[in-house]
Design an enzyme around this catalytic site. Structure first.
Site, PDB file in Angstrom:
ATOM      1  N   GLU A   1      92.794  82.238  61.609  1.00  0.00           N
ATOM      2  CA  GLU A   1      93.013  80.801  61.823  1.00  0.00           C
ATOM      3  C   GLU A   1      93.659  80.275  60.557  1.00  0.00           C
ATOM      4  O   GLU A   1      93.005  80.181  59.519  1.00  0.00           O
ATOM      5  CB  GLU A   1      91.679  80.085  62.058  1.00  0.00           C
ATOM      6  CG  GLU A   1      90.911  80.569  63.264  1.00  0.00           C
ATOM      7  CD  GLU A   1      91.603  80.276  64.576  1.00  0.00           C
ATOM      8  OE1 GLU A   1      92.483  79.396  64.608  1.00  0.00           O
ATOM      9  OE2 GLU A   1      91.280  80.950  65.567  1.00  0.00           O
TER      10      GLU A   1
ATOM     11  N   GLU B   1     102.825  73.001  54.407  1.00  0.00           N
ATOM     12  CA  GLU B   1     101.502  72.406  54.508  1.00  0.00           C
ATOM     13  C   GLU B   1     101.071  71.830  53.158  1.00  0.00           C
ATOM     14  O   GLU B   1     101.049  72.542  52.158  1.00  0.00           O
ATOM     15  CB  GLU B   1     100.497  73.464  54.959  1.00  0.00           C
ATOM     16  CG  GLU B   1      99.145  72.869  55.252  1.00  0.00           C
ATOM     17  CD  GLU B   1      98.123  73.903  55.662  1.00  0.00           C
ATOM     18  OE1 GLU B   1      98.109  74.993  55.062  1.00  0.00           O
ATOM     19  OE2 GLU B   1      97.323  73.611  56.562  1.00  0.00           O
TER      20      GLU B   1
ATOM     21  N   CYS C   1      92.693  71.264  58.778  1.00  0.00           N
ATOM     22  CA  CYS C   1      93.865  71.966  59.303  1.00  0.00           C
ATOM     23  C   CYS C   1      94.455  71.247  60.511  1.00  0.00           C
ATOM     24  O   CYS C   1      95.596  71.470  60.867  1.00  0.00           O
ATOM     25  CB  CYS C   1      93.489  73.397  59.668  1.00  0.00           C
ATOM     26  SG  CYS C   1      92.067  73.467  60.751  1.00  0.00           S
TER      27      CYS C   1
ATOM     28  N   THR D   1      97.570  83.903  52.725  1.00  0.00           N
ATOM     29  CA  THR D   1      96.403  84.782  52.615  1.00  0.00           C
ATOM     30  C   THR D   1      96.209  85.559  53.921  1.00  0.00           C
ATOM     31  O   THR D   1      95.910  86.751  53.904  1.00  0.00           O
ATOM     32  CB  THR D   1      95.123  83.969  52.307  1.00  0.00           C
ATOM     33  OG1 THR D   1      95.418  82.994  51.321  1.00  0.00           O
ATOM     34  CG2 THR D   1      94.007  84.854  51.835  1.00  0.00           C
TER      35      THR D   1
ATOM     36  N   GLY E   1      91.893  80.290  56.722  1.00  0.00           N
ATOM     37  CA  GLY E   1      92.422  79.953  55.402  1.00  0.00           C
ATOM     38  C   GLY E   1      93.925  79.776  55.477  1.00  0.00           C
ATOM     39  O   GLY E   1      94.477  79.504  56.548  1.00  0.00           O
TER      40      GLY E   1
ATOM     41  N   LYS F   1      81.735  85.687  53.272  1.00  0.00           N
ATOM     42  CA  LYS F   1      82.074  85.063  51.987  1.00  0.00           C
ATOM     43  C   LYS F   1      82.617  83.652  52.209  1.00  0.00           C
ATOM     44  O   LYS F   1      83.647  83.476  52.852  1.00  0.00           O
ATOM     45  CB  LYS F   1      83.143  85.880  51.256  1.00  0.00           C
ATOM     46  CG  LYS F   1      83.348  85.381  49.821  1.00  0.00           C
ATOM     47  CD  LYS F   1      84.610  85.908  49.194  1.00  0.00           C
ATOM     48  CE  LYS F   1      85.762  84.938  49.305  1.00  0.00           C
ATOM     49  NZ  LYS F   1      85.601  83.699  48.548  1.00  0.00           N
TER      50      LYS F   1
HETATM   51  P1  NDP Z   1      92.771  80.437  51.195  1.00  0.00           P
HETATM   52  O1  NDP Z   1      93.614  81.234  52.099  1.00  0.00           O
HETATM   53  O2  NDP Z   1      93.126  80.339  49.775  1.00  0.00           O
HETATM   54  O3  NDP Z   1      91.268  80.951  51.221  1.00  0.00           O
HETATM   55  C1  NDP Z   1      90.491  81.098  52.385  1.00  0.00           C
HETATM   56  C2  NDP Z   1      89.365  82.073  52.109  1.00  0.00           C
HETATM   57  O4  NDP Z   1      89.921  83.363  51.870  1.00  0.00           O
HETATM   58  C3  NDP Z   1      88.539  81.736  50.864  1.00  0.00           C
HETATM   59  O5  NDP Z   1      87.197  82.158  51.059  1.00  0.00           O
HETATM   60  C4  NDP Z   1      89.225  82.586  49.813  1.00  0.00           C
HETATM   61  O6  NDP Z   1      88.393  82.803  48.720  1.00  0.00           O
HETATM   62  C5  NDP Z   1      89.508  83.845  50.608  1.00  0.00           C
HETATM   63  N1  NDP Z   1      90.559  84.708  50.097  1.00  0.00           N
HETATM   64  C6  NDP Z   1      91.585  84.403  49.271  1.00  0.00           C
HETATM   65  N2  NDP Z   1      92.333  85.507  49.020  1.00  0.00           N
HETATM   66  C7  NDP Z   1      91.778  86.525  49.722  1.00  0.00           C
HETATM   67  C8  NDP Z   1      92.084  87.922  49.882  1.00  0.00           C
HETATM   68  N3  NDP Z   1      93.111  88.500  49.267  1.00  0.00           N
HETATM   69  N4  NDP Z   1      91.298  88.670  50.670  1.00  0.00           N
HETATM   70  C9  NDP Z   1      90.254  88.111  51.322  1.00  0.00           C
HETATM   71  N5  NDP Z   1      89.889  86.813  51.184  1.00  0.00           N
HETATM   72  C10 NDP Z   1      90.647  86.020  50.408  1.00  0.00           C
HETATM   73  O7  NDP Z   1      92.663  79.010  51.865  1.00  0.00           O
HETATM   74  P2  NDP Z   1      91.930  77.747  51.292  1.00  0.00           P
HETATM   75  O8  NDP Z   1      90.504  78.047  50.965  1.00  0.00           O
HETATM   76  O9  NDP Z   1      92.813  77.154  50.256  1.00  0.00           O
HETATM   77  O10 NDP Z   1      91.878  76.818  52.592  1.00  0.00           O
HETATM   78  C11 NDP Z   1      92.903  76.009  52.964  1.00  0.00           C
HETATM   79  C12 NDP Z   1      93.711  76.650  54.065  1.00  0.00           C
HETATM   80  O11 NDP Z   1      92.901  76.929  55.188  1.00  0.00           O
HETATM   81  C13 NDP Z   1      94.772  75.725  54.562  1.00  0.00           C
HETATM   82  O12 NDP Z   1      95.999  76.416  54.676  1.00  0.00           O
HETATM   83  C14 NDP Z   1      94.291  75.339  55.952  1.00  0.00           C
HETATM   84  O13 NDP Z   1      95.273  74.977  56.849  1.00  0.00           O
HETATM   85  C15 NDP Z   1      93.566  76.539  56.381  1.00  0.00           C
HETATM   86  N6  NDP Z   1      92.622  76.200  57.420  1.00  0.00           N
HETATM   87  C16 NDP Z   1      92.863  76.619  58.698  1.00  0.00           C
HETATM   88  C17 NDP Z   1      92.026  76.259  59.726  1.00  0.00           C
HETATM   89  C18 NDP Z   1      92.260  76.750  61.114  1.00  0.00           C
HETATM   90  O14 NDP Z   1      91.326  76.757  61.874  1.00  0.00           O
HETATM   91  N7  NDP Z   1      93.445  77.175  61.480  1.00  0.00           N
HETATM   92  C19 NDP Z   1      90.867  75.411  59.490  1.00  0.00           C
HETATM   93  C20 NDP Z   1      90.692  75.032  58.113  1.00  0.00           C
HETATM   94  C21 NDP Z   1      91.553  75.431  57.118  1.00  0.00           C
HETATM   95  P3  NDP Z   1      88.457  81.820  47.435  1.00  0.00           P
HETATM   96  O15 NDP Z   1      88.450  80.419  47.932  1.00  0.00           O
HETATM   97  O16 NDP Z   1      87.223  82.170  46.735  1.00  0.00           O
HETATM   98  O17 NDP Z   1      89.713  82.164  46.724  1.00  0.00           O
END
Ligand code: NDP
Length: 479
Positions: free
Chosen positions: A248, A383, A282, A230, A226, A173
């Site tokens: 991550e 962040e 990130c 989450t 993400g 997803k």
């Molecule tokens: P989120 O945690 O909101 O979402 C990440 C993904 O998880 C999306 O596909 C989201 O869907 C999905 N998601 C949300 N809630 C759930 C759940 N309860 N169960 C399963 N999946 C879920 O992060 P963002 O999309 O806002 O991304 C930004 C974040 O990602 C920042 O904190 C950033 O630091 C981190 N990040 C980390 C990286 C790393 O390698 N460490 C690299 C890049 C980003 P939907 O968007 O449809 O809600």
């Protein structure tokens, strides 16, 4: 443009027929709809993956490799189309999508297509016991991959490529905010000859579609990138089912600048490490710590360079900073600028929305530099994930190290110095998964990628990713 789920090699509507709007961040308009998938769609995707698993996991490595490399070639051949889609969906400059996002997605498939042919396991002769032990690394079965919106195809493929290279079948997803290139990837996979069901792409909300993947009792592993909150939630749901987890998560990365560095190179790179992709990476260095002796010089030069960055429409070639990904995200970032000011931070430049002619409803924000005096303020501890950095001075190595580590996150750190001893001291003691010295975001796909503390658990990249997506089994033969 309306998109569909990609299940068992076919594009299908969600079972319950619901759709959600997809926005173009550059003009704030709805430009398409995406499936609002539910449990039933995840079940279909799971069944399709499960049916494909037996054959795929027994497909010769050379054949898997050939298909992955073919996907990579097709992505390269479709670079323009994918880059346009990525830029429109995410708001990032088209030039960035062309130079970084799509080429890197292609590299992910090429890299893991090659890596799987070199992935070996150990054997141990138990001398004196007349026995030999060897390890086989078996694919897990059906695995779940969930990725964020900031580097949509880049991070989506960073998970999918090793998962399928290792012989798993995938339910994936992308973020609901940026689904477009993941949708287009389905077409490419079919064209490359990836057997039906090996990769299933389901669109929808995190809290329903994503949650259904994590909760699915037979999806064996979750690779998630993400936010930290989450990730913590996913860990709570998945742990009682003993799923393998790679998380991550967020970062609040220090960029530590010493007076003995190559100043010009540092300055140029620091502008990039602060604001590339609108600061929505990130790995961006959002806390800049500068040695006191060059602090005033750096402050003046940095602010001057940041003021020159052009905020504009993503498809304009002269744009350095495109649109932020969504309205709620823009509001979140603006909220942090206000919090910083309330806590005594001084905005040196930026801080305001930008009106781009003809795109007045887009989500544009000036790159923002805030001077702070105390690392414990919220802007230095939480962040923001936008075009906002803070600067602060330090006097000694000890103080710099302590400031860098005084945060709950531990993804990456950047260090600017030409002192070898200092380089080694910091590299050993920085509490991060990655340390860059005199560079930033230079990636070699063989290296382990991931963070410590609240930035996650597990490592992606190279053989680490192939280890994650396989289960090691020890076989002991007595002779
Ligand atoms: P989120 O945690 O909101 O979402 C990440 C993904 O998880 C999306 O596909 C989201 O869907 C999905 N998601 C949300 N809630 C759930 C759940 N309860 N169960 C399963 N999946 C879920 O992060 P963002 O999309 O806002 O991304 C930004 C974040 O990602 C920042 O904190 C950033 O630091 C981190 N990040 C980390 C990286 C790393 O390698 N460490 C690299 C890049 C980003 P939907 O968007 O449809 O809600």
């Amino acid at each position: 443009m309306n998109i569909q789920n990609y299940i068992n090699g076919e594009f299908v509507n969600p079972v319950n027929g619901g759709f959600i709007d997809n926005y173009n961040p550059a003009n704030g308009e709805i430009y398409g709809q995406i499936p609002n998938s539910s449990l039933e769609d995840i079940e279909l995707a799971y069944n399709s993956a499960k049916s494909a698993f037996k054959q795929w996991s027994n497909t010769a490595l050379e054949e898997r490799s050939r298909i992955l490399i073919r996907i990579s070639e097709l992505l390269e051949a479709n670079l323009e189309r994918f880059a346009l889609a990525e830029s429109k969906d995410n708001g990032k400059p088209l030039s960035l999508a062309k130079q970084i996002d799509i080429p890197r997605a292609a590299s992910n498939f090429r890299f893991f297509g090659n890596a799987i042919t070199q992935f070996a396991s150990e054997s141990h002769e138990s001398v004196g016991l007349n026995a030999v032990n060897f390890t086989v690394r078996q694919p897990l079965g059906v695995v779940g991959c969930i990725s964020p919106w900031n580097l949509p195809l880049y991070l989506f493929t960073w998970k999918i490529a090793p998962a399928i290279a290792a012989g798993n079948c995938v339910v994936a997803k992308p973020s609901e905010v940026t689904p477009m290139t993941a949708y287009l990837l389905g077409e490419i996979c079919t064209e490359a000859g990836l057997p039906n069901g090996v990769l299933n792409i389901v669109h929808g909300l995190g809290t329903t579609t994503g949650q259904a993947i994590v909760e699915h009792p037979h999806i064996k592993a979750i690779s998630f990138t993400g936010g930290t909150a989450t990730g913590a939630h996913i860990a709570r749901v998945a742990a009682p089912m003993f799923k393998k987890l790679s998380l991550e998560l967020g970062g609040k990365n220090p960029n530590i600048i010493f007076a003995d560095c190559d100043y010009d190179k540092m300055l140029e790179t620091t502008v990039r490490s602060s604001f590339a992709n609108q600061g929505q990476i990130c790995l961006c260095g959002s806390r800049i710590f500068v040695e006191e002796t060059i602090y005033e010089r750096f402050k003046a030069d940095f602010v001057q360079k940041v003021k020159q960055l052009k905020v504009g429409h993503p498809s304009d070639n002269s744009t350095n900073i495109g649109a932020l990904v969504s309205k709620p995200h823009l509001e979140k970032v603006e909220g942090y600028i206000k919090i910083a000011e309330d806590e005594g931070g001084k905005v040196l430049c930026g801080g305001l929305e930008v009106t781009v002619p003809n795109y007045e409803n887009g989500y544009y924000l000036q790159p923002t530099v805030i001077e702070v005096e105390d690392n414990s303020c919220r802007i230095n501890q939480e962040e923001v994930f936008g075009p906002v950095v803070t600067i602060m001075s330090f006097k000694t190595d000890k103080e710099a190290l302590s400031l860098a580590n005084d945060v709950k996150y531990g993804l990456s750190a950047t260090l600017w110095t030409n002192n070898l001893n200092r380089t080694m001291q910091f590299s050993q003691q920085l509490q991060t998964g990655i340390v860059w010295v005199n560079t930033w975001m230079m990636r070699d796909l063989r290296t382990p990628f991931g963070g410590v503390k609240a930035s996650g658990v597990g490592r992606e990249g190279g053989f680490e990713a192939l280890r994650f997506f396989t289960e090691a089994k020890n076989i002991c033969i007595k002779y």
